[in-house]
Design a protein around this motif. Structure first.
Motif, PDB file in Angstrom:
ATOM      1  N   GLY A 183      17.876 145.506  42.104  1.00 43.33           N
ATOM      2  CA  GLY A 183      17.412 146.317  40.992  1.00 43.33           C
ATOM      3  C   GLY A 183      15.949 146.684  41.119  1.00 43.33           C
ATOM      4  O   GLY A 183      15.535 147.813  40.828  1.00 43.33           O
ATOM      5  N   THR A 184      15.152 145.727  41.572  1.00 41.34           N
ATOM      6  CA  THR A 184      13.730 145.982  41.802  1.00 41.34           C
ATOM      7  C   THR A 184      13.528 146.997  42.913  1.00 41.34           C
ATOM      8  O   THR A 184      12.708 147.925  42.804  1.00 41.34           O
ATOM      9  CB  THR A 184      13.007 144.671  42.138  1.00 41.34           C
ATOM     10  N   ALA A 185      14.273 146.819  44.012  1.00 38.43           N
ATOM     11  CA  ALA A 185      14.157 147.739  45.149  1.00 38.43           C
ATOM     12  C   ALA A 185      14.587 149.148  44.757  1.00 38.43           C
ATOM     13  O   ALA A 185      13.972 150.138  45.184  1.00 38.43           O
ATOM     14  CB  ALA A 185      14.994 147.233  46.316  1.00 38.43           C
ATOM     15  N   LEU A 186      15.616 149.262  43.927  1.00 43.01           N
ATOM     16  CA  LEU A 186      16.086 150.575  43.494  1.00 43.01           C
ATOM     17  C   LEU A 186      15.033 151.271  42.633  1.00 43.01           C
ATOM     18  O   LEU A 186      14.773 152.475  42.787  1.00 43.01           O
ATOM     19  CB  LEU A 186      17.395 150.426  42.724  1.00 43.01           C
ATOM     20  N   ALA A 187      14.400 150.522  41.748  1.00 39.52           N
ATOM     21  CA  ALA A 187      13.341 151.092  40.913  1.00 39.52           C
ATOM     22  C   ALA A 187      12.183 151.590  41.773  1.00 39.52           C
ATOM     23  O   ALA A 187      11.624 152.677  41.529  1.00 39.52           O
ATOM     24  CB  ALA A 187      12.856 150.056  39.909  1.00 39.52           C
ATOM     25  N   ASN A 188      11.820 150.818  42.765  1.00 45.38           N
ATOM     26  CA  ASN A 188      10.730 151.226  43.652  1.00 45.38           C
ATOM     27  C   ASN A 188      11.097 152.463  44.468  1.00 45.38           C
ATOM     28  O   ASN A 188      10.250 153.336  44.704  1.00 45.38           O
ATOM     29  CB  ASN A 188      10.353 150.074  44.588  1.00 45.38           C
ATOM     30  N   LEU A 189      12.362 152.548  44.889  1.00 47.39           N
ATOM     31  CA  LEU A 189      12.809 153.712  45.653  1.00 47.39           C
ATOM     32  C   LEU A 189      12.694 154.989  44.818  1.00 47.39           C
ATOM     33  O   LEU A 189      12.174 156.011  45.283  1.00 47.39           O
ATOM     34  CB  LEU A 189      14.259 153.505  46.107  1.00 47.39           C
TER      35      LEU A 189
END
Length: 436
Positions: A183-189
């Motif tokens: 979820g964190t990685a998706l937000a950053n993407l």
């Protein structure tokens, strides 16, 4: 239908066996076998069976709850294939000094929480299994734990569930990592692509709630963005046009879909009909990757879509061997989800091999230990069994799964290994890796 003739040379390489003395044979689905009963969730014994496991007529039976029908069936099919490959590899070696077979009794959860509970109750109460693999959906796995396995002594290993909520149930183990890092990685993407306002719709269950909460918290609190729309949708609806209309009414430039294959297929088709796919940038997670989505949507309907998915270490030899065996038997390339199912079966088999007796309590005592990073790295069931049979303890081995390091922590979670994906010319393409 995929060919059922296993490439034995590839399979034996996968399981670590020599070809010397190997015989040709067919890969048998456990769906077509009669499971051995009476193995004991609370204190079972090894029993004899008429199932042709090829290892002297004795067998241990564990259970699996999988999604064979319903919204999650595309993922259940992947698990079936990973399960079959792992089971064949284990049974080429055999379990224990008498080379017993491992059997898996499989029940369908119908992609629902109640279906999962009913399936698990049958396996635990009627088949008397001391270890249960299941399930795909996070909500289903949690329901099985809370209603069936909690306090029962039965070990539960989810092969695919990613909700951060599972972390709060440390006795519920899983092969796929928590979705918190995803979820964190998706937000950053999304943020790195220049979007500061997004619309999010998420499937109304534990999976959708957990992943959307992490995404929204990261995007707003850590990255300073705005989630202009953040609403759930129900599973199995024939239309989601109302949801899409509400998302389009915001000033969001990016749309995030946290949903399943069947639901996203409907959304992608309706979005294409309304021209939304050219007005907004689409993003998703692992559950919006499925052959059925590509098959049932028109070309161009998802072009440019991006997301974050769990991945496997593709340069690792045992993963490459797994891919080779999978392609040989099914004429297609596996996803990491099949690898998780493979590892769930292998870890379960190692626990049976290592335990003093075939009971839930005994299996629980060793199931984490066979994955610990302090032990000697082993890359298949045969290597691990050799150490155990040579006097080694469970903590002397560190199983390195075909999906990557398992290393179950105190919460029952493995480390995360992710990859960025995109949709180009109506096909999935994979890019950079992310680790947690």
């Amino acid at each position: 239908m995929p060919s059922q003739d296993m490439d034995r040379r590839t399979l034996l390489k996968l399981s670590g066996l020599s070809l010397l003395g190997a015989t040709a044979g067919c890969l048998e689905s456990e769906d077509d076998t009669t499971p051995t009963e009476g193995n004991g969730g609370g204190g079972g014994e090894e029993t004899t069976t008429t199932d042709d496991g090829g290892n002297g007529g004795s067998a241990y039976t564990i259970g699996m709850v999988d999604s064979l029908t319903g919204s999650l069936a595309p993922y259940g099919e992947r698990n079936t294939r990973g399960r079959e490959l792992a089971l064949e590899a284990v049974n080429e070696v055999g379990i224990g000094s008498n080379d017993a077979s491992l059997n898996i009794a499989v029940e369908d959860d119908e992609s629902t929480n109640q279906g999962g509970v009913s399936a698990a109750q049958k396996l635990v109460n009627q088949n008397d299994v001391p270890l249960l693999i299941g399930s795909v959906g996070s909500g289903v796995s949690i329901a099985i734990h809370d209603s069936v396995t909690k306090g029962s002594g039965v070990v539960q290993i989810s092969q695919n569930s990613t909700s951060p909520e599972l972390t709060s149930r440390p006795e519920l183990l899983r092969m796929s990592p928590s979705g918190a890092a995803k979820g964190t990685a998706l937000a950053n993407l999304v943020n790195d692509d220049g979007h500061d306002t997004v619309a999010v719709t998420w499937i109304n269950n534990d999976y959708g709630t957990g992943l959307s909460d992490v995404f929204a918290e990261t995007f707003e609190s850590e990255l300073g963005g705005t989630v202009a729309y953040n609403e759930p949708h129900d599973q199995g609806q024939s239309s989601y046009s109302g949801i899409l209309t509400e998302m389009a009414s915001t000033d969001a430039s990016a749309w995030v879909f946290i949903t399943y294959a069947n639901e996203f297929t409907v959304m992608a088709n309706e979005g294409f009909d309304q021209g939304y796919n050219t007005q907004f940038d689409y993003y998703g997670a692992e559950s919006t990757i499925a052959d059925s989505i590509v098959k049932n949507t028109p070309p161009g309907s998802m072009n440019g879509m991006k997301g974050i998915t769990e991945s496997a270490p593709k340069d690792q030899e045992n993963y490459q061997n797994f891919v080779s065996a999978f392609k040989s038997n099914y004429d297609t390339t596996p996803t990491v989800w099949s690898a998780y199912a493979y590892d769930a079966v292998t870890v379960a088999a190692l626990a049976v091999e290592a335990a003093d007796e075939f009971t839930g309590d005994a299996l629980s005592d060793v199931v984490r230990d066979v994955t610990r990073p302090e032990g000697e790295e082993v890359f298949n069931f045969e290597e691990a069994a050799a150490i155990l049979r040579d006097g080694g303890s469970p903590s002397d081995i560190n199983y390195q799964g075909v999906s990557g390091p398992v290393d179950l922590d105190e919460n029952g979670d493995p480390p995360g290994f992710y990859q960025v994906y995109s949709v180009e010319e109506h096909e999935y393409a994979f890019g950079d890796y992310i680790t947690s």
